[in-house]
Motif scaffolding. Sequence first.
Motif, PDB file in Angstrom:
ATOM      1  N   ALA A  31      98.658   8.494  61.776  1.00  0.00           N
ATOM      2  CA  ALA A  31      98.364   8.756  63.187  1.00  0.00           C
ATOM      3  C   ALA A  31      97.572   7.602  63.809  1.00  0.00           C
ATOM      4  O   ALA A  31      97.767   7.268  64.978  1.00  0.00           O
ATOM      5  CB  ALA A  31      97.587  10.061  63.337  1.00  0.00           C
ATOM      6  N   GLU A  32      96.708   6.969  63.040  1.00  0.00           N
ATOM      7  CA  GLU A  32      95.922   5.837  63.548  1.00  0.00           C
ATOM      8  C   GLU A  32      96.829   4.654  63.884  1.00  0.00           C
ATOM      9  O   GLU A  32      96.721   4.060  64.960  1.00  0.00           O
ATOM     10  CB  GLU A  32      94.892   5.421  62.499  1.00  0.00           C
ATOM     11  N   ILE A  33      97.743   4.331  62.994  1.00  0.00           N
ATOM     12  CA  ILE A  33      98.663   3.217  63.230  1.00  0.00           C
ATOM     13  C   ILE A  33      99.636   3.560  64.355  1.00  0.00           C
ATOM     14  O   ILE A  33      99.939   2.727  65.214  1.00  0.00           O
ATOM     15  CB  ILE A  33      99.420   2.838  61.942  1.00  0.00           C
ATOM     16  N   TYR A 157     113.401  -9.454  60.028  1.00  0.00           N
ATOM     17  CA  TYR A 157     114.177  -8.791  61.080  1.00  0.00           C
ATOM     18  C   TYR A 157     113.229  -8.409  62.209  1.00  0.00           C
ATOM     19  O   TYR A 157     112.010  -8.491  62.060  1.00  0.00           O
ATOM     20  CB  TYR A 157     114.916  -7.560  60.551  1.00  0.00           C
ATOM     21  N   ASN A 158     113.779  -7.963  63.343  1.00  0.00           N
ATOM     22  CA  ASN A 158     112.961  -7.633  64.499  1.00  0.00           C
ATOM     23  C   ASN A 158     113.133  -6.177  64.908  1.00  0.00           C
ATOM     24  O   ASN A 158     113.800  -5.869  65.876  1.00  0.00           O
ATOM     25  CB  ASN A 158     113.299  -8.546  65.689  1.00  0.00           C
ATOM     26  N   ASN A 159     112.579  -5.285  64.140  1.00  0.00           N
ATOM     27  CA  ASN A 159     112.451  -3.883  64.530  1.00  0.00           C
ATOM     28  C   ASN A 159     110.954  -3.632  64.633  1.00  0.00           C
ATOM     29  O   ASN A 159     110.300  -3.419  63.615  1.00  0.00           O
ATOM     30  CB  ASN A 159     113.070  -2.935  63.498  1.00  0.00           C
ATOM     31  N   PRO A 160     110.391  -3.690  65.844  1.00  0.00           N
ATOM     32  CA  PRO A 160     108.943  -3.654  65.994  1.00  0.00           C
ATOM     33  C   PRO A 160     108.235  -2.478  65.320  1.00  0.00           C
ATOM     34  O   PRO A 160     107.119  -2.626  64.861  1.00  0.00           O
ATOM     35  CB  PRO A 160     108.738  -3.612  67.511  1.00  0.00           C
ATOM     36  N   LEU A 161     108.856  -1.326  65.255  1.00  0.00           N
ATOM     37  CA  LEU A 161     108.167  -0.154  64.710  1.00  0.00           C
ATOM     38  C   LEU A 161     108.615   0.215  63.299  1.00  0.00           C
ATOM     39  O   LEU A 161     108.251   1.272  62.796  1.00  0.00           O
ATOM     40  CB  LEU A 161     108.358   1.041  65.655  1.00  0.00           C
ATOM     41  N   GLU A 162     109.395  -0.639  62.689  1.00  0.00           N
ATOM     42  CA  GLU A 162     109.841  -0.367  61.328  1.00  0.00           C
ATOM     43  C   GLU A 162     109.474  -1.533  60.423  1.00  0.00           C
ATOM     44  O   GLU A 162     109.719  -2.674  60.739  1.00  0.00           O
ATOM     45  CB  GLU A 162     111.356  -0.191  61.270  1.00  0.00           C
ATOM     46  N   HIS A 163     108.878  -1.231  59.329  1.00  0.00           N
ATOM     47  CA  HIS A 163     108.643  -2.221  58.279  1.00  0.00           C
ATOM     48  C   HIS A 163     108.731  -1.491  56.950  1.00  0.00           C
ATOM     49  O   HIS A 163     109.693  -1.635  56.226  1.00  0.00           O
ATOM     50  CB  HIS A 163     107.308  -2.936  58.464  1.00  0.00           C
ATOM     51  N   THR A 164     107.740  -0.644  56.680  1.00  0.00           N
ATOM     52  CA  THR A 164     107.770   0.135  55.443  1.00  0.00           C
ATOM     53  C   THR A 164     108.477   1.473  55.645  1.00  0.00           C
ATOM     54  O   THR A 164     108.731   2.167  54.680  1.00  0.00           O
ATOM     55  CB  THR A 164     106.339   0.415  54.952  1.00  0.00           C
ATOM     56  N   ARG A 165     108.740   1.846  56.885  1.00  0.00           N
ATOM     57  CA  ARG A 165     109.346   3.119  57.285  1.00  0.00           C
ATOM     58  C   ARG A 165     108.408   4.310  57.058  1.00  0.00           C
ATOM     59  O   ARG A 165     108.807   5.458  57.194  1.00  0.00           O
ATOM     60  CB  ARG A 165     110.710   3.330  56.629  1.00  0.00           C
ATOM     61  N   THR A 166     107.148   4.023  56.723  1.00  0.00           N
ATOM     62  CA  THR A 166     106.175   5.090  56.508  1.00  0.00           C
ATOM     63  C   THR A 166     105.961   5.893  57.781  1.00  0.00           C
ATOM     64  O   THR A 166     105.960   7.126  57.754  1.00  0.00           O
ATOM     65  CB  THR A 166     104.837   4.514  56.001  1.00  0.00           C
ATOM     66  N   MET A 167     105.772   5.217  58.916  1.00  0.00           N
ATOM     67  CA  MET A 167     105.555   5.914  60.177  1.00  0.00           C
ATOM     68  C   MET A 167     106.777   6.759  60.542  1.00  0.00           C
ATOM     69  O   MET A 167     106.640   7.908  60.957  1.00  0.00           O
ATOM     70  CB  MET A 167     105.232   4.927  61.296  1.00  0.00           C
ATOM     71  N   LEU A 168     107.946   6.214  60.343  1.00  0.00           N
ATOM     72  CA  LEU A 168     109.188   6.924  60.645  1.00  0.00           C
ATOM     73  C   LEU A 168     109.286   8.214  59.827  1.00  0.00           C
ATOM     74  O   LEU A 168     109.576   9.287  60.357  1.00  0.00           O
ATOM     75  CB  LEU A 168     110.391   6.024  60.356  1.00  0.00           C
ATOM     76  N   ARG A 169     109.028   8.118  58.528  1.00  0.00           N
ATOM     77  CA  ARG A 169     109.117   9.288  57.648  1.00  0.00           C
ATOM     78  C   ARG A 169     108.002  10.295  57.883  1.00  0.00           C
ATOM     79  O   ARG A 169     108.142  11.461  57.531  1.00  0.00           O
ATOM     80  CB  ARG A 169     109.113   8.846  56.185  1.00  0.00           C
ATOM     81  N   ALA A 170     106.891   9.838  58.480  1.00  0.00           N
ATOM     82  CA  ALA A 170     105.737  10.720  58.665  1.00  0.00           C
ATOM     83  C   ALA A 170     105.848  11.622  59.882  1.00  0.00           C
ATOM     84  O   ALA A 170     105.056  12.564  60.019  1.00  0.00           O
ATOM     85  CB  ALA A 170     104.458   9.890  58.763  1.00  0.00           C
ATOM     86  N   VAL A 171     106.791  11.383  60.766  1.00  0.00           N
ATOM     87  CA  VAL A 171     106.952  12.272  61.926  1.00  0.00           C
ATOM     88  C   VAL A 171     107.306  13.653  61.370  1.00  0.00           C
ATOM     89  O   VAL A 171     108.228  13.800  60.576  1.00  0.00           O
ATOM     90  CB  VAL A 171     108.053  11.798  62.893  1.00  0.00           C
ATOM     91  N   ASP A 172     106.539  14.654  61.773  1.00  0.00           N
ATOM     92  CA  ASP A 172     106.719  15.987  61.206  1.00  0.00           C
ATOM     93  C   ASP A 172     106.410  17.041  62.255  1.00  0.00           C
ATOM     94  O   ASP A 172     105.855  16.741  63.305  1.00  0.00           O
ATOM     95  CB  ASP A 172     105.799  16.152  59.994  1.00  0.00           C
ATOM     96  N   GLY A 173     106.771  18.245  61.947  1.00  0.00           N
ATOM     97  CA  GLY A 173     106.498  19.355  62.849  1.00  0.00           C
ATOM     98  C   GLY A 173     106.085  20.584  62.075  1.00  0.00           C
ATOM     99  O   GLY A 173     106.396  20.718  60.883  1.00  0.00           O
ATOM    100  N   GLU A 174     105.350  21.445  62.739  1.00  0.00           N
ATOM    101  CA  GLU A 174     104.957  22.713  62.139  1.00  0.00           C
ATOM    102  C   GLU A 174     104.862  23.768  63.216  1.00  0.00           C
ATOM    103  O   GLU A 174     104.640  23.449  64.397  1.00  0.00           O
ATOM    104  CB  GLU A 174     103.628  22.597  61.380  1.00  0.00           C
ATOM    105  N   VAL A 175     105.044  24.997  62.818  1.00  0.00           N
ATOM    106  CA  VAL A 175     104.972  26.116  63.751  1.00  0.00           C
ATOM    107  C   VAL A 175     103.756  26.959  63.362  1.00  0.00           C
ATOM    108  O   VAL A 175     103.562  27.267  62.193  1.00  0.00           O
ATOM    109  CB  VAL A 175     106.256  26.971  63.700  1.00  0.00           C
ATOM    110  N   LYS A 176     102.954  27.276  64.352  1.00  0.00           N
ATOM    111  CA  LYS A 176     101.754  28.101  64.108  1.00  0.00           C
ATOM    112  C   LYS A 176     101.783  29.322  64.989  1.00  0.00           C
ATOM    113  O   LYS A 176     102.293  29.307  66.051  1.00  0.00           O
ATOM    114  CB  LYS A 176     100.496  27.298  64.390  1.00  0.00           C
TER     115      LYS A 176
END
Length: 176
Positions: A31-33, A157-176
């Motif tokens: 979330a910080e990154i 390569y030039n994908n500004p928001l992709e490098h390790t794909r950690t941020m991409l994989r971390a997008v998540d959702g939950e229902v409360k």
Amino acid sequence: MRQLESNSETARMARVGFLEGSTYPDGTPVAEIASIQEFGASIDHPGGTKYITDAVVGKRGAERIAARFVSKSFQGETKTTRAHKIVIPPRRFFRTAIAKNKQAWADALATSMKRTGMDSATSLGRVAMLMVSDIQKSIIDWSDPPNAPSTIRKKGYNNPLEHTRTMLRAVDGEVK
């Protein structure tokens, strides 16, 4: 409305984004990154990074002589950077995903509520997964502003928001 009221006791909201516990291998919260990428940042770099000015760079047939950062253990003549500011431009992937998809998300929730007999937990879960997918697509598709030339050389390569794909994989959702 009574049916919705009785079913809504089990689920009141969906949270989507970079949830607690998602970290990079070094322990930095995703979330910080993601926030730095979304809003931009300015870093006061103390300098001291070694570089050479006679590196051969470029693709075969288009090589040229340029500067290149080198590791601390590099043996040979180097120069050292002075203190400087590093500016990370904002890349509004999250707000863009919301602006682009909020009506579709609202429509999907309404449709799912009808199809599930007003089951809010199921409906919110379905919409949360749609939101996750749309935010991930925004990360993958993001291209402007592009990476700095030095970052492109480092990543290859030039994908500004992709490098390790950690941020991409971390997008998540939950229902409360």
